[in-house]
Design a protein around this motif. Sequence first.
Motif, short mmCIF file in Angstrom:
data_model
loop_
_atom_site.label_atom_id
_atom_site.label_comp_id
_atom_site.label_asym_id
_atom_site.label_seq_id
_atom_site.Cartn_x
_atom_site.Cartn_y
_atom_site.Cartn_z
N GLU A 41 98.89 -20.95 63.21
CA GLU A 41 97.62 -21.08 63.93
C GLU A 41 97.79 -21.73 65.30
N GLN A 42 98.94 -22.37 65.53
CA GLN A 42 99.20 -22.94 66.86
C GLN A 42 99.48 -21.86 67.90
N VAL A 43 99.91 -20.66 67.44
CA VAL A 43 100.37 -19.66 68.39
C VAL A 43 99.55 -18.37 68.38
N TYR A 44 98.63 -18.22 67.43
CA TYR A 44 97.82 -17.01 67.35
C TYR A 44 96.34 -17.34 67.55
N ASP A 45 95.62 -16.40 68.12
CA ASP A 45 94.17 -16.51 68.16
C ASP A 45 93.64 -16.28 66.75
N GLY A 46 92.64 -17.05 66.37
CA GLY A 46 92.10 -16.91 65.03
C GLY A 46 92.79 -17.87 64.06
N ASP A 47 92.43 -17.76 62.77
CA ASP A 47 92.97 -18.68 61.78
C ASP A 47 93.09 -17.97 60.42
N PHE A 48 93.63 -18.71 59.47
CA PHE A 48 93.83 -18.20 58.11
C PHE A 48 92.86 -18.86 57.13
N HIS A 49 91.69 -19.24 57.61
CA HIS A 49 90.74 -19.97 56.77
C HIS A 49 90.23 -19.14 55.60
N HIS A 50 90.29 -17.83 55.71
CA HIS A 50 89.83 -16.96 54.62
C HIS A 50 90.98 -16.29 53.89
#
Length: 444
Positions: free
Chosen positions: A101-110
């Motif tokens: 998540e430090q290097v990509y737009d967006g997240d893995f929250h789902h």
Amino acid sequence: MTSVGIDAVEIWTGKLKLDLPETFAPAQGDDPEKYTKGLGLEASSFPDTYEDIVTMGANAAKRLMDRKGLAPDDVGRIDVATESAFDNSKPVSTYVAGCLEQVYDGDFHHANKGERKFACISGTQALDDAYNWIAAGRNRGRAALVIATDTALYARDSSGEATQGAGAVAMLIDEDPSVVALSHEQGYGSADETDFLKPQQQFPSVDGKRSMQVYLARMREALEDFESQASTHPEDFAYVPFHTPFPGMVRKAGLLGYRHIARNTDLETEIAEEIGRQPREEDFDDREGYEEAIQSYMDDLKRTEQYQDWYDAAIEPTLSISRQVGNWYTGSVHIARVSALLSAAETGRGLTGDRLLVASYGSGAQAEIHAETVREGWREEVEALTVDEQLRRRYDLTFEEYERVHDAHNHDLDTEVEEFTQPSGEFVHAGWGRMNERKYEYVE
């Protein structure tokens, strides 16, 4: 049902190298062939001081995501398999997701995240979990990220020290995969065993002789279980990747497997003309007599041209990476698969539609056998790997440097060691947080 399997794979090897015949053997006062011929190993890979299971797993995953053009929203599941975890509550997958998540737009929250534990077989179990999640239709069109990452260190001067290794394998599991499609059929061999364990300790307790016996016994059970659902014949499979703690163990497993799947086939009849028919237990008055006959038969079998040709074609190509990196625990069988595919690509062999018979194992103990069908995009995927370059670029440790870096990764020691390599374009361990959690950052 649409096929499900491995759509892409990436490897990250520890950035340090210990040469076993040239560096380790002289320091131990050993004949180099103890390692090169006995164990079948040339070198071990080690993590630099800023590397650990999180950085190696996250770096392999980032390389995979970049190459496949993926964003966090494309991934609905992250499973990490490891037997080198440093927290009994917080899974390594959360740390890996935080890195990405430090290097990509967006997240893995789902995205569903977890950590799998059953010694070395947990990498395959995580693969099975991802397969089942997709096959059940719960993925909502998203792929799963399975990461096998380990630092397989042993106590100094222990029997397993020469088999050490460190690295990570990241696999993208999806529908209509490019590399291999997994079969529905699986075979298991499982029992409560004490051959290798880590009861609240970093370095394993190992009964080497017992571990070999248990490995072979569970493999035999898993093969018998697999055969209850699917036919097997040595010529049915292009390659047979085994869990490879060291190639010497696979020599024994390959012989056992060949004897078993050649039984009651035309091959057994052909070989019988030279060394006789395989012993059958019902022909003996006691188990001891049968086991002696089987051992004698296998001693003869391994010298036959039929077996040696099969081993050279189906097993030997799976061992090339392992010989250079040592044991990666959860990743070992998965680098064996990659080794086989790389060998096929290098020799121009056509593999599409051919099958692999994959044999995974974890101490404690369980084995799993399943088949995989090679898909049309396999060559493009494996030719994109940079594992050869990574191996060439490793820093070659002196024995004194090896001692220092081993101490640096020993959880019971507080040792400051300068890094041996310069991180670039990768995640690194950057210190500790207020609750003693590990902190990570991306170095451009």
